[in-house]
Scaffold this motif. Structure first.
Motif: not given
Length: 222
Positions: A135-137, A199-205, A210-214
């Protein structure tokens, strides 16, 4: 992560941290379900994630437990696929059944219910953990029916299949214990390299969301 992991499939520190957090949240949700079932606090270790061979995964379990193991196994499939295992030393499985079904039953009755109670417990914990992660992914997974196995690590990780024995897998490992009960066990997940790449691609997404542009954590993370 071992150097034997193919180039491009090793996880960066940020990816490993994100995956660990996903697993941690999933297992914490599953532990809450177990706590309701047994009426006791459930203690969890920090998840460990490594790319290892199936043989090494079996050895890691064997180093911690010398006696015969009981496991509830469920396969999962979807955007990433694999196998989830809820593992106990055999001597602890009846204690878990007693905690789940209550103290009123005699040992013979509990033994008659053992596999059914273990399968139900495994289903609640493994489904809860994986459904939360998926669900989080922003994905969904299909789970097989739970199956109860007894044997050593070689049986649980199917090392009789020589082709699969040395194949690399992502081994996610969490130790847990039930407070005031003589119950401890492990949750393990095995994913092959194609699933690890997905999974690596999903984790990257997930990290990008969750991370801002900076590079700072976004205000609406989670």
């Amino acid at each position: 992560m071992p150097a034997s992991a193919p180039a491009g499939l090793d996880l960066s520190e940020l990816e490993r941290d994100a995956l660990t957090e996903l697993v941690n949240i999933g297992v914490s949700r599953a532990a809450a379900s177990l706590r309701k079932m047994v009426g006791r606090q459930v203690l969890l270790s920090v998840p460990e994630a490594e790319v290892v061979s199936r043989r090494t995964a079996a050895r890691l379990i064997g180093q911690r437990e010398a006696e015969t193991l009981v496991a509830v196994r469920q396969d999962f499939s979807g955007a990433f696929s694999g196998r989830a295992l809820l593992i106990f030393p055999e001597g602890r499985s009846l204690e878990l059944v007693r905690a789940v079904v209550g103290e009123a039953l005699g040992e013979a009755e509990m033994r008659g219910l053992e596999d059914e109670a273990l399968a139900e417990t495994g289903n609640v914990i493994l489904n809860g953990c994986l459904a939360t992660m998926a669900n989080m992914l922003r994905e969904s997974l299909t789970m097989s029916l739970p199956e109860v196995l007894r044997g050593d690590g070689s049986l649980l990780f199917e090392l009789e299949q020589e082709e699969a024995a040395d194949g690399l897998v992502l081994f996610l490992y969490i130790n847990f214990a039930v407070l005031e009960r003589d119950i401890h066990g492990y949750i393990a997940m095995l994913m092959d390299l194609p699933s690890l790449a997905a999974l690596k691609l999903l984790v990257g997404d997930f990290i990008a969301r969750v991370m801002g542009p900076d590079g700072e954590e976004a205000g609406d993370a989670g």
